[in-house]
Scaffold this motif. Structure first.
Motif, PDB file in Angstrom:
ATOM      1  N   ALA A  34      33.665  32.733  43.780  1.00  0.00           N
ATOM      2  CA  ALA A  34      34.765  32.844  43.551  1.00  0.00           C
ATOM      3  C   ALA A  34      35.044  32.435  41.955  1.00  0.00           C
ATOM      4  O   ALA A  34      35.511  31.074  41.881  1.00  0.00           O
ATOM      5  CB  ALA A  34      35.750  32.708  44.565  1.00  0.00           C
ATOM      6  N   LEU A  35      35.451  33.217  41.045  1.00  0.00           N
ATOM      7  CA  LEU A  35      35.764  32.901  39.980  1.00  0.00           C
ATOM      8  C   LEU A  35      37.263  32.830  39.596  1.00  0.00           C
ATOM      9  O   LEU A  35      38.106  33.737  39.816  1.00  0.00           O
ATOM     10  CB  LEU A  35      35.451  33.806  38.743  1.00  0.00           C
ATOM     11  N   CYS A  36      37.614  31.587  39.486  1.00  0.00           N
ATOM     12  CA  CYS A  36      39.356  31.207  39.221  1.00  0.00           C
ATOM     13  C   CYS A  36      39.470  30.917  37.819  1.00  0.00           C
ATOM     14  O   CYS A  36      38.849  30.209  37.364  1.00  0.00           O
ATOM     15  CB  CYS A  36      39.666  30.202  40.155  1.00  0.00           C
ATOM     16  N   GLN A  37      40.735  31.334  37.284  1.00  0.00           N
ATOM     17  CA  GLN A  37      40.820  31.073  35.940  1.00  0.00           C
ATOM     18  C   GLN A  37      41.296  29.459  35.692  1.00  0.00           C
ATOM     19  O   GLN A  37      42.115  28.950  36.285  1.00  0.00           O
ATOM     20  CB  GLN A  37      42.168  31.815  35.316  1.00  0.00           C
ATOM     21  N   TYR A  38      40.459  28.926  34.536  1.00  0.00           N
ATOM     22  CA  TYR A  38      40.473  27.396  34.462  1.00  0.00           C
ATOM     23  C   TYR A  38      41.773  27.198  34.100  1.00  0.00           C
ATOM     24  O   TYR A  38      42.707  27.835  33.340  1.00  0.00           O
ATOM     25  CB  TYR A  38      39.599  26.946  33.515  1.00  0.00           C
ATOM     26  N   ASN A  39      42.538  26.072  34.694  1.00  0.00           N
ATOM     27  CA  ASN A  39      43.856  25.538  34.208  1.00  0.00           C
ATOM     28  C   ASN A  39      43.877  24.147  34.400  1.00  0.00           C
ATOM     29  O   ASN A  39      42.932  23.695  35.346  1.00  0.00           O
ATOM     30  CB  ASN A  39      44.895  26.125  35.010  1.00  0.00           C
ATOM     31  N   SER A  40      44.616  23.202  33.731  1.00  0.00           N
ATOM     32  CA  SER A  40      44.713  22.036  33.737  1.00  0.00           C
ATOM     33  C   SER A  40      45.212  21.361  35.322  1.00  0.00           C
ATOM     34  O   SER A  40      45.071  20.361  35.371  1.00  0.00           O
ATOM     35  CB  SER A  40      45.708  21.354  32.767  1.00  0.00           C
ATOM     36  N   PHE A  41      45.913  22.367  35.954  1.00  0.00           N
ATOM     37  CA  PHE A  41      46.390  21.706  37.288  1.00  0.00           C
ATOM     38  C   PHE A  41      45.116  21.947  38.480  1.00  0.00           C
ATOM     39  O   PHE A  41      45.170  21.566  39.500  1.00  0.00           O
ATOM     40  CB  PHE A  41      47.371  22.611  37.808  1.00  0.00           C
TER      41      PHE A  41
END
Length: 330
Positions: A34-41
């Motif tokens: 599952a690809l999730c968009q990278y984010n700092s959280f």
């Protein structure tokens, strides 16, 4: 195609439709990345707290990075490509981001799929590519009309995906959902906008243009249609509508939701929510007979049933508090 033995990549798995599709794939026994968009959280979006999360390989990154996309498409049988920017109003103010994500991102997926010998790519389109209906119901032969930067980017993305079928025999199928709705949908969409305002106790409901009609399809119907296409070899190289075949105006939709919730509401038109005149899509009604004939699939959840399921989900306080009912979400 037996998805129970498939290694599957879902791009945009952290989103509304992507999270539901990921859960359905896991239930079918697929091995899911599952690809999730990278984010700092380090947030995995709607996959956070999902009952299927322990059975999923989560990766975070950006669909716009070709080297990253090449790496995550290795050792994959099937790709469901859903990662995209989809908010129409935001496409008016940031169209370049739609080109980079929707067009270049799709190019990265199909190039990587070709290089890594992926067996099937299900590319997700949208009914917005048709613009206002020139005839109804809309079948796959209807002219494409770019009436917003968003729809223009999706027309180009569809063409890019299919070009790899014609040029390189990449096994691509274009799935074209009409207006999907259900639990977890973005706050900028009309059904969450209506439900969240009503459940928040607002008696005056602020909406945009009330006259356009849409073909609303419950999210489980949309995902099941995509799974049916993944298992149909004859579908390769073609586009398929996924919809209910029924239309309802935005004004009538709001009244129906008020009825199901049991709330008397006054509907007023908020001008800031209207699209530019030439960009408004006045009517969308789906003809999905091609999908039925090719795969035998037809929707199982009708509008009233789907709206009730959606209202029930929003009625859970923990879910409702995620939505800012008093704010217009671009």
């Amino acid at each position: 195609m037996n998805l129970s033995s498939n290694r599957v990549l879902v791009t945009g798995a952290d989103g509304f439709i992507g999270s539901h599709l990921t859960e359905m794939l896991v239930k079918q026994g697929a091995s899911v990345r599952a690809l999730c968009q990278y984010n700092s959280f380090n947030s995995w979006g709607w996959l956070e707290g999902s009952s299927c999360i322990d059975a999923v390989e989560v990766v975070t990154g950006d669909i716009r990075d070709p080297n990253f996309v090449e790496s995550i498409t290795k050792n994959v049988d099937t790709i469901f490509h859903l990662a995209a920017l989809i908010a129409i109003p935001y496409s008016y103010v940031a169209p370049d981001s739609y080109v980079q994500t929707n067009i270049c991102g799709t190019l990265n997926v199909v190039q990587s799929a070709l290089k890594n010998n992926v067996k099937r790519v299900i590319h997700t389109s949208t009914s917005e590519v048709y613009g206002s209906a020139q005839y109804v119901p809309i079948n796959e032969l209807h002219p494409l009309q770019p009436q917003s930067p968003y729809s223009a980017s999706k027309i180009a993305a569809d063409a890019m995906a299919l070009s790899f079928y014609h040029s390189f025999e990449l096994p691509v199928v274009v799935a074209r959902p009409f207006n999907t709705y259900g639990p977890r949908q973005s706050a900028r969409a009309v059904i969450p906008t209506i439900i969240s305002q009503v459940l928040a106790g607002q008696k005056t409901l602020k909406l945009g243009n009330l006259s356009p009609t849409r073909d609303f399809n419950y999210v489980e119907n949309t995902c099941a249609g995509m799974l049916a296409l993944a298992g149909c070899n004859e579908a390769i190289g073609q586009s398929f509508n996924i919809g209910s075949g029924a239309e309802i105006s935005i004004g009538s939709l709001a009244s129906l939701i008020g009825e199901l919730i049991g709330s008397d509401i006054e509907i007023i038109e908020d001008g800031q929510r209207n699209r530019p005149r030439g960009s408004e899509v006045e009517r969308l009604v789906c003809d999905s007979s091609k999908l039925l004939q090719m795969t035998g699939f037809s929707p199982k959840v009708d509008l009233r049933q789907g709206l009730q399921k959606t209202i029930d989900w929003f009625s859970v306080p923990e879910n409702l508090k995620r939505y800012k009912a008093g704010i217009y979400n671009v």
